[in-house]
Write a protein that holds these residues in place. Structure first.
Motif, PDB file in Angstrom:
ATOM      1  N   GLY A  43      52.805  29.557  28.518  1.00  7.99           N
ATOM      2  CA  GLY A  43      54.088  29.880  29.266  1.00  7.99           C
ATOM      3  C   GLY A  43      53.872  30.887  30.290  1.00  7.99           C
ATOM      4  N   LYS A  44      53.083  32.061  29.787  1.00 11.69           N
ATOM      5  CA  LYS A  44      52.819  33.082  30.731  1.00 11.69           C
ATOM      6  C   LYS A  44      52.020  32.641  31.856  1.00 11.69           C
ATOM      7  CE  LYS A  44      53.253  36.634  27.029  1.00 11.69           C
ATOM      8  NZ  LYS A  44      52.585  37.682  26.407  1.00 11.69           N
ATOM      9  N   CYS A  45      50.993  31.641  31.663  1.00  5.16           N
ATOM     10  CA  CYS A  45      49.948  31.240  32.550  1.00  5.16           C
ATOM     11  C   CYS A  45      50.645  30.376  33.502  1.00  5.16           C
ATOM     12  CB  CYS A  45      49.037  30.332  31.673  1.00  5.16           C
ATOM     13  SG  CYS A  45      47.511  29.719  32.829  1.00  5.16           S
ATOM     14  N   TYR A  46      51.897  29.555  33.023  1.00  2.00           N
ATOM     15  CA  TYR A  46      52.284  28.808  34.092  1.00  2.00           C
ATOM     16  C   TYR A  46      53.552  29.480  34.606  1.00  2.00           C
ATOM     17  CZ  TYR A  46      49.760  24.246  32.674  1.00  2.00           C
ATOM     18  OH  TYR A  46      48.863  23.404  32.813  1.00  2.00           O
ATOM     19  N   LYS A  47      54.167  30.338  33.794  1.00  2.00           N
ATOM     20  CA  LYS A  47      55.310  31.053  34.492  1.00  2.00           C
ATOM     21  C   LYS A  47      56.405  30.195  34.050  1.00  2.00           C
ATOM     22  CE  LYS A  47      53.439  34.031  37.918  1.00  2.00           C
ATOM     23  NZ  LYS A  47      53.409  34.579  39.053  1.00  2.00           N
ATOM     24  N   ILE A  48      56.309  29.340  32.861  1.00  2.00           N
ATOM     25  CA  ILE A  48      57.719  28.481  32.588  1.00  2.00           C
ATOM     26  C   ILE A  48      58.174  28.986  31.374  1.00  2.00           C
ATOM     27  CG2 ILE A  48      56.511  26.504  33.651  1.00  2.00           C
ATOM     28  CD1 ILE A  48      55.055  25.680  31.293  1.00  2.00           C
ATOM     29  N   LYS A  49      59.329  28.531  30.824  1.00  2.00           N
ATOM     30  CA  LYS A  49      59.903  28.755  29.606  1.00  2.00           C
ATOM     31  C   LYS A  49      59.425  28.080  28.447  1.00  2.00           C
ATOM     32  CE  LYS A  49      64.350  29.360  32.100  1.00  2.00           C
ATOM     33  NZ  LYS A  49      65.825  28.806  32.131  1.00  2.00           N
ATOM     34  N   GLU A  50      60.061  28.453  27.134  1.00  2.00           N
ATOM     35  CA  GLU A  50      59.224  28.172  25.850  1.00  2.00           C
ATOM     36  C   GLU A  50      59.173  26.769  25.795  1.00  2.00           C
ATOM     37  OE1 GLU A  50      60.239  28.952  21.347  1.00  2.00           O
ATOM     38  OE2 GLU A  50      61.016  30.182  22.778  1.00  2.00           O
ATOM     39  N   ASP A  51      60.442  25.962  26.003  1.00  2.00           N
ATOM     40  CA  ASP A  51      60.476  24.584  25.820  1.00  2.00           C
ATOM     41  C   ASP A  51      59.364  23.876  26.639  1.00  2.00           C
ATOM     42  OD1 ASP A  51      62.180  25.343  27.922  1.00  2.00           O
ATOM     43  OD2 ASP A  51      63.499  23.585  27.582  1.00  2.00           O
ATOM     44  N   ALA A  52      59.443  24.308  27.955  1.00  2.00           N
ATOM     45  CA  ALA A  52      58.307  23.600  28.667  1.00  2.00           C
ATOM     46  C   ALA A  52      57.017  24.037  28.302  1.00  2.00           C
ATOM     47  CB  ALA A  52      58.775  24.030  30.226  1.00  2.00           C
ATOM     48  N   ALA A  53      56.770  25.085  27.971  1.00  2.00           N
ATOM     49  CA  ALA A  53      55.143  25.496  27.648  1.00  2.00           C
ATOM     50  C   ALA A  53      54.824  24.812  26.306  1.00  2.00           C
ATOM     51  CB  ALA A  53      55.187  27.064  27.084  1.00  2.00           C
ATOM     52  N   GLN A  54      55.955  24.603  25.267  1.00  2.00           N
ATOM     53  CA  GLN A  54      55.585  23.693  24.144  1.00  2.00           C
ATOM     54  C   GLN A  54      55.169  22.185  24.378  1.00  2.00           C
ATOM     55  OE1 GLN A  54      55.735  25.495  20.783  1.00  2.00           O
ATOM     56  NE2 GLN A  54      54.542  23.647  20.698  1.00  2.00           N
ATOM     57  N   LYS A  55      55.947  21.739  25.474  1.00  2.00           N
ATOM     58  CA  LYS A  55      55.661  20.453  26.104  1.00  2.00           C
ATOM     59  C   LYS A  55      54.506  20.329  26.380  1.00  2.00           C
ATOM     60  CE  LYS A  55      57.717  16.859  28.849  1.00  2.00           C
ATOM     61  NZ  LYS A  55      58.708  16.384  29.874  1.00  2.00           N
ATOM     62  N   GLU A  56      53.988  21.541  27.359  1.00  2.00           N
ATOM     63  CA  GLU A  56      52.660  21.169  28.072  1.00  2.00           C
ATOM     64  C   GLU A  56      51.659  21.219  26.917  1.00  2.00           C
ATOM     65  OE1 GLU A  56      50.367  20.122  30.980  1.00  2.00           O
ATOM     66  OE2 GLU A  56      52.670  19.958  30.894  1.00  2.00           O
ATOM     67  N   PHE A  57      51.917  22.199  25.919  1.00  2.00           N
ATOM     68  CA  PHE A  57      50.852  22.309  24.856  1.00  2.00           C
ATOM     69  C   PHE A  57      50.537  21.046  24.268  1.00  2.00           C
ATOM     70  CE2 PHE A  57      50.183  23.054  20.361  1.00  2.00           C
ATOM     71  CZ  PHE A  57      48.739  23.966  20.459  1.00  2.00           C
ATOM     72  N   GLY A  58      51.518  20.451  24.005  1.00  2.00           N
ATOM     73  CA  GLY A  58      51.527  18.992  23.443  1.00  2.00           C
ATOM     74  C   GLY A  58      50.754  18.048  24.151  1.00  2.00           C
ATOM     75  N   ARG A  59      50.638  18.077  25.314  1.00  2.00           N
ATOM     76  CA  ARG A  59      50.159  17.201  26.281  1.00  2.00           C
ATOM     77  C   ARG A  59      48.758  17.535  26.343  1.00  2.00           C
ATOM     78  NH1 ARG A  59      53.928  17.699  31.865  1.00  2.00           N
ATOM     79  NH2 ARG A  59      55.550  16.156  31.299  1.00  2.00           N
ATOM     80  N   ILE A  60      48.356  18.943  26.416  1.00  2.00           N
ATOM     81  CA  ILE A  60      46.925  19.293  26.563  1.00  2.00           C
ATOM     82  C   ILE A  60      46.295  19.174  25.284  1.00  2.00           C
ATOM     83  CG2 ILE A  60      45.449  21.362  26.763  1.00  2.00           C
ATOM     84  CD1 ILE A  60      47.772  22.619  28.459  1.00  2.00           C
ATOM     85  N   GLN A  61      46.736  19.144  24.202  1.00  2.00           N
ATOM     86  CA  GLN A  61      46.065  18.801  22.984  1.00  2.00           C
ATOM     87  C   GLN A  61      46.141  17.430  22.799  1.00  2.00           C
ATOM     88  OE1 GLN A  61      44.881  20.959  20.856  1.00  2.00           O
ATOM     89  NE2 GLN A  61      45.831  22.415  22.081  1.00  2.00           N
ATOM     90  N   ALA A  62      46.799  16.475  23.345  1.00  2.00           N
ATOM     91  CA  ALA A  62      46.761  14.994  23.160  1.00  2.00           C
ATOM     92  C   ALA A  62      45.643  14.867  24.080  1.00  2.00           C
ATOM     93  CB  ALA A  62      48.025  14.327  23.565  1.00  2.00           C
ATOM     94  N   ILE A  63      45.486  15.463  25.335  1.00  2.00           N
ATOM     95  CA  ILE A  63      44.306  14.918  26.227  1.00  2.00           C
ATOM     96  C   ILE A  63      42.834  15.750  25.750  1.00  2.00           C
ATOM     97  CG2 ILE A  63      43.114  15.585  28.365  1.00  2.00           C
ATOM     98  CD1 ILE A  63      46.007  15.982  29.596  1.00  2.00           C
ATOM     99  N   HIS A  64      42.934  16.751  25.063  1.00  2.00           N
ATOM    100  CA  HIS A  64      41.826  17.264  24.395  1.00  2.00           C
ATOM    101  C   HIS A  64      41.282  16.568  23.163  1.00  2.00           C
ATOM    102  CE1 HIS A  64      39.628  20.276  21.847  1.00  2.00           C
ATOM    103  NE2 HIS A  64      39.010  20.468  22.860  1.00  2.00           N
TER     104      HIS A  64
END
Length: 241
Positions: A43-64
């Motif tokens: 969230g800090k890295c992207y400068k986005i809100k908590e729900d958007a950061a959680q969504k991106e976390f899920g995407r990254i973990q899926a790719i990983h």
């Protein structure tokens, strides 16, 4: 042969058909770095809100974890420019697109328009380090090497993407500018440019453009080439409104 470079888009729309997903070693290094970040850190890295950061976390973990589906990049991206690019193509138009149109990505490098990619959110402004380098520095050599293998680059990129290339490489680009003429006043802004880029690219594909000179004959969505304002490394297209 001309090679057209276009940027990615933040907005995405999931197509119906998915494909297996594969990462190069360079892309894997980025995902490896990001997969170690918590949602709060993202969230800090992207400068986005908590729900958007959680969504991106899920995407990254899926790719990983190699569980993320992949889609043709030109179909997945749904920004304004992409919505103005023709999607239903003939066989010859599809072949031209595959050979001539490339997308500049901060995760995948420079890829063919139909290259299968996973849903993600990343751009060159994202404040992350990979192998102690910014994303721009990390990709610069690969971006420069891509240009070295091409005859002529036509850039439909914003400054964010062009600045990944070395300064001397950027000087080789033919840049395209779009303007509207309203009562004799010439104006340009991001909305005009994004829509026009998509319409321009559609016309390029439909007319199987092979040379710089034939670009001057293109007319699309009311735009036409204006020689008076054009120079060798920048073509200007204008539309009267």
């Amino acid at each position: 042969m001309l090679t057209f470079l276009i940027p990615t888009a933040k907005e995405m729309k999931i197509p119906n058909e998915s494909y297996p997903h594969a990462l190069t070693s360079k892309s894997s290094a980025i995902i490896q770095e990001m997969s170690q970040m918590s949602p709060e850190e993202l969230g800090k890295c992207y400068k986005i809100k908590e729900d958007a950061a959680q969504k991106e976390f899920g995407r990254i973990q899926a790719i990983h974890n190699n569980t993320a589906p992949a889609y043709p990049a030109i179909d997945l991206f749904n920004g304004l420019m992409y919505r103005y690019i023709k999607k239903e193509l003939s066989t010859s138009e599809q072949l031209y697109l595959n050979q001539s149109v490339f997308i500049t990505s901060s995760l995948y490098g420079i890829i063919p328009a139909n290259f299968p990619i996973a849903e993600h959110r990343l751009d060159f402004h994202t404040k992350i380090k990979v192998q102690n380098q910014s994303l721009k520095n990390y990709w610069r050599k690969d971006y420069d090497n891509f240009v070295a293998e091409k005859e002529q680059i036509v850039s439909l990129l914003s400054s964010e993407f062009e600045e990944v290339f070395s300064a001397e490489i950027r000087q080789q680009f033919l840049k395209i500018k779009f303007m509207e003429d309203k009562d004799g006043q010439l104006k340009t802004h991001s909305t005009i440019s994004k829509k026009a880029r998509g319409a321009f690219l559609t016309a390029v594909v439909e007319h199987n453009i092979q040379s710089i000179e034939t670009l001057k004959d293109l007319q699309f969505d009311g735009f036409y080439f204006l020689e008076d304002l054009s120079i060798d490394d920048q073509f200007v297209y204008i539309k009267k409104v």
